[in-house]
Design a protein around this motif. Structure first.
Motif, PDB file in Angstrom:
ATOM      1  N   ARG A 350      21.168  22.647 109.675  1.00 28.72           N
ATOM      2  CA  ARG A 350      20.066  22.134 110.484  1.00 28.72           C
ATOM      3  C   ARG A 350      18.957  23.179 110.525  1.00 28.72           C
ATOM      4  N   THR A 352      15.891  24.884 112.208  1.00 25.33           N
ATOM      5  CA  THR A 352      15.389  25.105 113.556  1.00 25.33           C
ATOM      6  C   THR A 352      13.954  25.629 113.495  1.00 25.33           C
ATOM      7  N   GLU A 508      25.741  21.145 114.361  1.00 22.27           N
ATOM      8  CA  GLU A 508      24.552  21.698 114.977  1.00 22.27           C
ATOM      9  C   GLU A 508      24.374  23.175 114.640  1.00 22.27           C
ATOM     10  N   ASN A 510      24.140  26.723 112.438  1.00 24.14           N
ATOM     11  CA  ASN A 510      23.369  27.090 111.257  1.00 24.14           C
ATOM     12  C   ASN A 510      23.963  28.370 110.688  1.00 24.14           C
TER      13      ASN A 510
END
Length: 589
Positions: A350, A352, A508, A510
């Motif tokens: 993911r 960010t 979720e 990383n």
């Protein structure tokens, strides 16, 4: 969506890929204050026609009086006469009026087929739409007039998301629709004159027809002779293209809002102009984006379908306006059948906000900033195209009913026409897979690859004056495409994704990218199809690069920038493959 699609079929741009991780923040909303005056349809249409002809050329005093005498109730208490006729005040009041919850929110995909509001039989729907449209145009023209005055030095505040879509609707209307004045007709006795209903003209209709024709020819639509006959449009007023359906009305009038709704309106307009397509092909909806269809020996897929993303690499396949085709046919589908594909979310990292801010640093050609740079820290990667793999071919495209079907059938919501509620039609959800014929170490085998995950494929950005050198800290492993049969669960040790496959639909966390797998898929196009299918099986997003446009080093650095652990290198098919395709076509003719 123009910036979303990559230069290769089935791909997206890095910018769009990063944007998919963004939030759904809709911006600040303005409280609906003030009262909107009730208007008759005759007044609304007369004002729309006047604005189209001359715009808002009145001075501030006349604009003020018109707005508050006809459209809005004036609730201001003016203490200073010089601020009474402020254009900013009028803009602010129109914004607040359009924020009323009773108006249509065109930012929602289900509301972006504008034509369905024009002739909605529900009482008051069409009247409310034209009322909202008039207020939107009044706001749009005032903002436009403001930019042409000295007031432009003072910037306007951020518009709420809903108002931005109202402004786009106003712009589309002014560009594509002309309100005709009511015509005078005599009554039955030939004595008195009466006003007829107001008509509309669409000055860009010919451009829309040509755009649809280009869309169909690019996809090599099988029934083009019937489509061309429909698009020729006889002089009979009862055979107008825009009257064929709601989607035809939206497309041929040009009343299209930007975003994901447009590809579906376009495909629906095409199928509505083809009298031989089955009923299932009509009224496709972005609510079911993972859809495709088999039609007369070819398949066509939405860009949101993993089948389209994988088969987009096949030879002779094109991508246009969010649709991919013509692709290989399947014996598992009827000659004309629609298919919804079961696909899980991708499993990559993911991205960010901090990753975006560090993107330039994480993909810097020089690596970490230093006082001195050693030449030994850089390597020059050159493609080994002479040893291209020529032992992989697509054998079969497979579809089997998914286990998620209740009793083998699933109901997919379809958009109804003429204001009717959406109807339910039974559509089977399929698990998709591709069987490849592969020869490895002189042993021939068939390998069935399931397309389990909706993994995006990022088109590498072209570089200039390559090939470039690569900093040694960008760890990578180069493999031939046929060696993928021996690589499992890439990234659990060095690719930066979770190793647990079952029950994990995107984490979720990383973990970054520690090593990039560089797949050499030079030669025939089926090599890249196999590489994309392998990524879809394991849930790995990938960067794909044509070495004639992007060098190996730049493709690897772009993978690090997008936290992607796979790079697919191609030379977009061999010369021999193109000669074979020409020979096949000539033989067919």
């Amino acid at each position: 969506m123009a910036h979303a699609f990559g230069i290769y079929p089935g791909t997206v741009t890095l910018a769009y890929y990063v944007a998919t991780f963004g939030s759904n923040f809709r911006g600040s909303e303005v409280a609906a204050r003030g009262k909107v005056r009730k208007l008759t349809m005759l007044y609304v249409l007369d004002r729309l026609r006047a604005l189209q002809v001359k715009g808002v050329d009145e001075d501030l005093v006349e604009l003020h009086h018109h707005l508050y005498n006809n459209l809005l109730h004036d609730t201001h208490k003016y203490e200073y006469p010089q601020t009474q006729f402020s254009l900013d005040t009028q803009i602010s009041d129109l914004v607040a009026a359009l924020c009323r919850p009773s108006w249509v929110d065109f930012s929602l995909v289900e509301n972006q087929t504008i034509a369905r509001f024009l002739g909605d039989p529900t009482p008051g729907v069409a009247n409310s739409f034209f009322h909202q449209l008039l207020l939107s145009i009044e706001l749009y023209l005032r903002i436009k007039a403001r930019t042409q005055t000295s007031m432009a030095v003072k910037p306007l505040g951020d518009m709420p998301e809903k108002i931005n879509w109202d402004l786009i609707l106003a712009q589309r209307w002014l560009e594509n629709v002309e309100v005709e004045p009511p015509k005078k007709v005599k009554d039955g006795k030939g004595k008195r004159e009466q006003k007829s209903s107001v008509g509309f003209k669409f000055p860009n209709k010919k451009n829309q027809i040509e755009a649809l024709r280009n869309f169909a020819w690019t996809l090599k639509w099988p029934n083009m002779h019937e489509v061309e006959y429909t698009l020729s449009e006889d002089e009979d007023p009862n055979e107008l293209l825009e009257d064929r359906s709601i989607d035809c009305m939206s497309w041929f009038t040009g009343l299209l809002l930007p975003g994901k709704s447009m590809p579906w309106i376009l495909m629906n307009a095409l199928t509505d102009c083809d009298p031989d397509v089955p009923d299932d092909f009509h009224n496709l909806s972005p609510a079911t984006p993972n859809v495709g269809m088999q039609y007369r020996g070819h398949t066509y897929w939405s860009c949101d379908s993993i089948v389209g993303k994988v088969l987009g690499a096949a030879f002779g396949v094109s991508q246009i306006a969010g649709w991919i085709g013509p692709c290989s046919a399947s014996a598992d589908l009827d000659r004309s059948e629609m298919a919804v594909i079961s696909q899980a979310p991708p499993r990559g990292n993911r991205i960010t906000p901090s990753d975006v801010r560090a993107m330039a640093q994480n993909s810097d050609p020089l690596g970490a900033r230093q006082t001195a740079y050693s030449v030994d820290d850089y390597i020059l990667l050159l493609p080994d195209v002479d040893e291209a793999v020529d032992s992989i071919r697509i054998e079969r495209l497979n579809f089997s009913p998914s286990a998620c079907n209740p009793k083998g059938i699933h109901s997919v919501e379809r958009v109804g026409e003429n204001g009717e509620p959406p109807e339910k039609k039974p559509i089977v959800i399929f698990d998709a897979s591709i069987t490849f014929a592969i020869t490895v170490d002189y042993r021939a085998r068939s390998w069935k690859v399931s397309l389990r995950y909706d993994t995006p494929v990022i088109a590498a950005y072209p570089c200039q004056k390559g090939p470039h050198v690569l900093f040694c800290d960008y760890q990578h492993r180069i493999v031939k495409v046929d060696k993928l049969v021996d690589i499992q669960n890439w990234g659990s040790a060095g690719g930066g994704i979770e190793s647990e496959l079952e029950g994990d639909e995107g984490s979720e966390s990383n973990m970054g990218v520690e090593e990039v797998l560089v797949i050499e898929a030079y030669g025939v196009s089926d090599n890249e199809v196999f590489a994309r299918a392998w990524c879809a099986f394991w849930g790995l997003p990938a960067v794909t690069a044509d070495i004639n446009r992007t060098c190996m080093a730049c493709a690897i650095r772009e993978a690090y920038a997008g936290l992607t652990s796979v790079v697919i290198l191609t030379n977009r098919g061999s010369t021999d493959e193109k000669v074979e395709e020409v020979d096949r076509l000539m033989e067919h003719l």
